[in-house]
Scaffold this motif. Structure first.
Motif, PDB file in Angstrom:
ATOM      1  N   LEU A 164      21.394  48.733  21.081  1.00 46.75           N
ATOM      2  CA  LEU A 164      21.297  47.340  21.247  1.00 46.75           C
ATOM      3  C   LEU A 164      22.197  46.507  20.464  1.00 46.75           C
ATOM      4  N   THR A 165      22.681  46.918  19.340  1.00 49.91           N
ATOM      5  CA  THR A 165      23.811  46.166  18.658  1.00 49.91           C
ATOM      6  C   THR A 165      24.820  46.181  19.127  1.00 49.91           C
ATOM      7  N   HIS A 166      25.275  47.311  19.780  1.00 51.96           N
ATOM      8  CA  HIS A 166      26.639  47.526  20.438  1.00 51.96           C
ATOM      9  C   HIS A 166      26.715  46.465  21.374  1.00 51.96           C
ATOM     10  N   TYR A 167      25.749  46.258  22.143  1.00 49.87           N
ATOM     11  CA  TYR A 167      25.720  45.236  23.136  1.00 49.87           C
ATOM     12  C   TYR A 167      25.406  43.882  22.703  1.00 49.87           C
ATOM     13  N   GLY A 168      25.697  43.579  21.614  1.00 50.12           N
ATOM     14  CA  GLY A 168      25.568  42.134  21.277  1.00 50.12           C
ATOM     15  C   GLY A 168      24.356  41.512  20.386  1.00 50.12           C
ATOM     16  N   LEU A 169      23.111  42.382  20.254  1.00 51.04           N
ATOM     17  CA  LEU A 169      22.214  42.078  19.759  1.00 51.04           C
ATOM     18  C   LEU A 169      22.205  42.107  18.105  1.00 51.04           C
ATOM     19  N   ASP A 170      22.000  41.152  17.239  1.00 54.31           N
ATOM     20  CA  ASP A 170      22.192  41.460  15.857  1.00 54.31           C
ATOM     21  C   ASP A 170      20.997  42.322  15.147  1.00 54.31           C
ATOM     22  N   TRP A 171      21.925  43.251  14.425  1.00 58.26           N
ATOM     23  CA  TRP A 171      21.144  44.401  13.837  1.00 58.26           C
ATOM     24  C   TRP A 171      19.729  43.882  13.361  1.00 58.26           C
ATOM     25  N   THR A 172      19.287  43.208  12.690  1.00 58.67           N
ATOM     26  CA  THR A 172      17.879  42.878  12.458  1.00 58.67           C
ATOM     27  C   THR A 172      17.236  42.706  13.403  1.00 58.67           C
ATOM     28  N   LEU A 225      16.287  23.167  20.178  1.00 56.59           N
ATOM     29  CA  LEU A 225      17.173  23.384  19.110  1.00 56.59           C
ATOM     30  C   LEU A 225      18.114  22.090  19.203  1.00 56.59           C
ATOM     31  N   SER A 226      18.455  21.684  20.341  1.00 58.53           N
ATOM     32  CA  SER A 226      19.442  20.589  20.533  1.00 58.53           C
ATOM     33  C   SER A 226      18.540  19.149  19.819  1.00 58.53           C
ATOM     34  N   ALA A 227      17.296  19.090  20.365  1.00 63.31           N
ATOM     35  CA  ALA A 227      16.379  18.052  20.001  1.00 63.31           C
ATOM     36  C   ALA A 227      16.465  17.900  18.489  1.00 63.31           C
ATOM     37  N   ARG A 228      16.334  19.135  17.854  1.00 67.43           N
ATOM     38  CA  ARG A 228      16.168  19.278  16.499  1.00 67.43           C
ATOM     39  C   ARG A 228      17.298  19.226  15.529  1.00 67.43           C
ATOM     40  N   GLU A 229      18.587  19.039  16.401  1.00 69.18           N
ATOM     41  CA  GLU A 229      19.923  19.462  15.741  1.00 69.18           C
ATOM     42  C   GLU A 229      19.943  20.332  14.950  1.00 69.18           C
ATOM     43  N   GLN A 230      19.563  21.431  15.725  1.00 66.11           N
ATOM     44  CA  GLN A 230      19.566  22.724  14.952  1.00 66.11           C
ATOM     45  C   GLN A 230      20.445  23.828  15.545  1.00 66.11           C
ATOM     46  N   LEU A 231      21.076  23.305  16.694  1.00 67.73           N
ATOM     47  CA  LEU A 231      21.658  24.634  17.661  1.00 67.73           C
ATOM     48  C   LEU A 231      22.784  24.927  17.144  1.00 67.73           C
ATOM     49  N   SER A 232      23.822  24.204  16.449  1.00 67.02           N
ATOM     50  CA  SER A 232      24.914  24.876  15.885  1.00 67.02           C
ATOM     51  C   SER A 232      24.529  25.877  14.764  1.00 67.02           C
ATOM     52  N   THR A 233      23.376  25.415  13.998  1.00 67.11           N
ATOM     53  CA  THR A 233      23.193  26.499  12.756  1.00 67.11           C
ATOM     54  C   THR A 233      22.726  27.870  13.505  1.00 67.11           C
ATOM     55  N   ALA A 234      21.809  27.687  14.449  1.00 71.33           N
ATOM     56  CA  ALA A 234      21.271  28.672  15.066  1.00 71.33           C
ATOM     57  C   ALA A 234      22.272  29.640  15.549  1.00 71.33           C
ATOM     58  N   THR A 235      23.399  29.345  16.279  1.00 73.86           N
ATOM     59  CA  THR A 235      24.271  30.115  16.748  1.00 73.86           C
ATOM     60  C   THR A 235      25.138  30.934  15.805  1.00 73.86           C
ATOM     61  N   VAL A 236      25.145  30.369  14.463  1.00 71.29           N
ATOM     62  CA  VAL A 236      25.922  31.239  13.549  1.00 71.29           C
ATOM     63  C   VAL A 236      25.391  32.322  12.758  1.00 71.29           C
ATOM     64  N   LEU A 237      24.026  32.024  12.636  1.00 69.91           N
ATOM     65  CA  LEU A 237      23.099  32.858  11.717  1.00 69.91           C
ATOM     66  C   LEU A 237      23.326  34.203  12.065  1.00 69.91           C
ATOM     67  N   GLU A 238      23.478  35.174  11.259  1.00 72.11           N
ATOM     68  CA  GLU A 238      23.717  36.729  11.255  1.00 72.11           C
ATOM     69  C   GLU A 238      22.901  37.518  10.266  1.00 72.11           C
ATOM     70  N   GLY A 239      22.757  38.763  10.511  1.00 71.98           N
ATOM     71  CA  GLY A 239      22.040  39.717   9.862  1.00 71.98           C
ATOM     72  C   GLY A 239      20.765  39.260   8.943  1.00 71.98           C
ATOM     73  N   LEU A 240      20.677  39.343   7.620  1.00 73.23           N
ATOM     74  CA  LEU A 240      19.767  38.885   6.791  1.00 73.23           C
ATOM     75  C   LEU A 240      19.409  37.209   6.686  1.00 73.23           C
ATOM     76  N   GLU A 241      20.894  36.469   7.062  1.00 76.39           N
ATOM     77  CA  GLU A 241      20.528  35.175   7.227  1.00 76.39           C
ATOM     78  C   GLU A 241      19.440  34.626   8.236  1.00 76.39           C
ATOM     79  N   LYS A 242      19.331  35.359   9.207  1.00 74.68           N
ATOM     80  CA  LYS A 242      18.246  35.179  10.256  1.00 74.68           C
ATOM     81  C   LYS A 242      16.933  35.329   9.639  1.00 74.68           C
ATOM     82  N   LEU A 243      16.758  36.276   8.842  1.00 75.15           N
ATOM     83  CA  LEU A 243      15.348  36.492   8.107  1.00 75.15           C
ATOM     84  C   LEU A 243      15.244  35.361   7.274  1.00 75.15           C
TER      85      LEU A 243
END
Length: 489
Positions: free
Chosen positions: A200-208, A353-371
């Motif tokens: 799953l990680t190999h095909y693009g899903l974050d490891w968490t 996410l766009s309505a709450r102006e969180q789209l740009s942040t949501a697209t760059v979070l990775e790993g433990l940052e997501k949690l």
């Protein structure tokens, strides 16, 4: 070790039980068995014939009580309440319930009543029941909590044994109660979990997200197998999927649009509708082998052959039909609804996410940052905790109170289509068994048992007969047959 009944394996054992001096199984010499087989096949045949010849009067096993909805206005607002007003008798379910503990068959028989009570309470307080598993809803979260509670009970009950297996698989000395094949099975499981996560990680899903998805699929399969082993239910729908639960618990920002899309596709492919999951088949197969005093290591090669051969045959048949016959566009659920879940949900998530102006942040979070961005949707944890609490409280009451009549499985399946459709048959099975045991005792129970086995065998035979008729009809006239829907689709 818990002495689970395994009703499906029990049926196979009863049908195939031979006596030393007889050529046929013992049940075949019972008049009640053949009476039930002939009666059930005749009932289903009469209804099937009436579909082709309308003037022929067939026996119907379904009933329509929809006009009674006006008597229960709030309870009838539940999305699945229609199943309570359209009861149907399934002889297979009725027969299997004869081999269950009384509290299990009674609980499955009361699924519709409990759902109606729950719906009445919800709508009387101005709350609605949200069933959609892909758009995180309260009822789907409650069901996930119930399955999570069921998994916790499984782990707690066998905690000592499981710890010994894990310790042995890690290289520590093996305890006497742990067979050697279990150690290698645990190592194989860990290897497969790691491989699935890597894929799953190999095909693009974050490891968490990969780890959480794999663990939730494992949870679903284990609890699904346990429910089958304890209830004999052969058609189960969890009512939740990983992408919906993870989005509700972690929040939109922690998931992000790309992870939601990948989680949605994986959920559709793996566990959208696990009515044909492999694990329940394997657990029943191993139980049948155990009844015949056959060790797992002897049947393991045959199980491997079965899995590989089944996959290859299924792949060839699927490609043959899709390339030569095209897609079955009449099945809107499979060809229109299911493929649209992931993209439609992703589009909705992007808009929110766009309505709450969180789209740009949501697209760059990775790993433990997501949690770390963990922000559950309102009331999410409350519904999950409610599901866990109902199952655990019911299990504790069942252990501590000898008179307690309800099994925790009722909260794992209520409000799902198969359980609602089967509830009437489970209740009738519980009623028949209770009456037989109370009036005639154990002797009467053993005398009536061939009749119940005959009901199951008769319905399975009817399914096979009408399947063959349908194939022949299609080969001759090249139009879909009018076969009776013996089991819910």
């Amino acid at each position: 070790r818990e002495l689970l009944p395994y009703p499906i394996a029990r049926f196979v054992e009863e049908v195939g039980q031979l006596q030393p001096d007889r050529r046929l199984p013992e049940v075949a010499y019972s008049k009640l068995f053949w009476l039930a087989v002939v009666a059930v096949v005749a009932i289903h045949s009469s209804y099937g014939i009436s579909l082709y010849f309308p003037k022929f009067v067939g026996v119907q096993l379904s009933f329509n009580f929809l006009p009674l909805r006006s008597l229960f206005p709030n309870a009838s607002k539940g999305p699945m309440s229609w199943a309570v007003y359209l009861p149907q008798i399934y002889f297979t379910v009725l027969g299997l319930s004869f081999f269950l503990r009384g509290e299990v068959s009674l609980s499955l028989g009361l699924v519709g009543v409990v759902y109606m009570v729950f719906a009445s309470l919800m709508y009387s307080y101005g709350l609605s029941i949200e069933h959609s598993p892909y758009v995180p809803g309260n009822f789907s979260l409650l069901l996930f909590g119930a399955w999570l509670g069921g998994a916790g009970l499984i782990l707690y009950t066998g905690r000592r044994y499981y710890l010994h297996v894990l310790a042995s698989s890690a290289g520590l000395p093996r305890a006497e109660e742990v067979p050697g094949y279990c150690v290698w099975a645990a190592r194989g499981m860990m290897l497969c979990l790691a491989g699935a996560t890597w894929l799953l990680t190999h095909y693009g899903l974050d490891w968490t997200m990969s780890v959480l998805l794999v663990l939730m699929v494992l949870l679903m399969m284990v609890v699904l197998s346990r429910i089958t082993a304890e209830t004999g239910a052969f058609f189960i729908q969890p009512g939740w999927v990983p992408v919906g639960v993870l989005t509700a618990i972690l929040g939109d920002q922690a998931i992000g649009p790309s992870a939601f899309m990948l989680l949605g596709v994986a959920s559709v492919v793996l566990v959208n509708d696990p009515r044909e999951a492999v694990m329940p088949y394997l657990t029943n197969a191993m139980q049948i082998a155990d009844q015949g005093q056959t060790r797992p290591k002897r049947i393991a090669p045959w199980l491997g052959v079965m899995l590989v051969a089944g996959f290859l045959v299924t792949l060839m048949v699927t490609l043959l039909f899709q390339y030569n016959k095209g897609m079955n566009t009449s099945d809107n659920w499979s060809t229109r609804d299911v493929p649209s879940f992931a993209p439609n949900g992703t589009a909705t998530l992007v808009q929110e996410l766009s309505a709450r102006e969180q789209l740009s942040t949501a697209t760059v979070l990775e790993g433990l940052e997501k949690l770390k961005a963990f922000t559950p949707r309102p009331d999410t944890l409350g519904w999950v905790v409610l599901g866990v609490g109902l199952v655990v409280a019911c299990a504790v009451a069942r252990l501590r109170l000898s008179w307690w009549p309800i099994h925790p499985v009722i909260f794992m399946v209520f409000g799902t289509m198969p359980a609602m459709r089967f509830s009437t048959s489970f209740f009738l099975g519980w009623l028949i068994k209770s009456a037989v045991v109370k009036l005639g005792g154990t002797k009467s129970y053993h005398q009536v048992r061939p009749l119940m086995i005959g009901m199951i065998a008769g319905e399975i035979l009817a399914v096979l007969v009408w399947t063959v008729i349908g194939v022949i009809y299609y080969m001759i006239w090249q139009t879909p047959p009018k076969n009776p829907l013996i089991f819910p689709g």
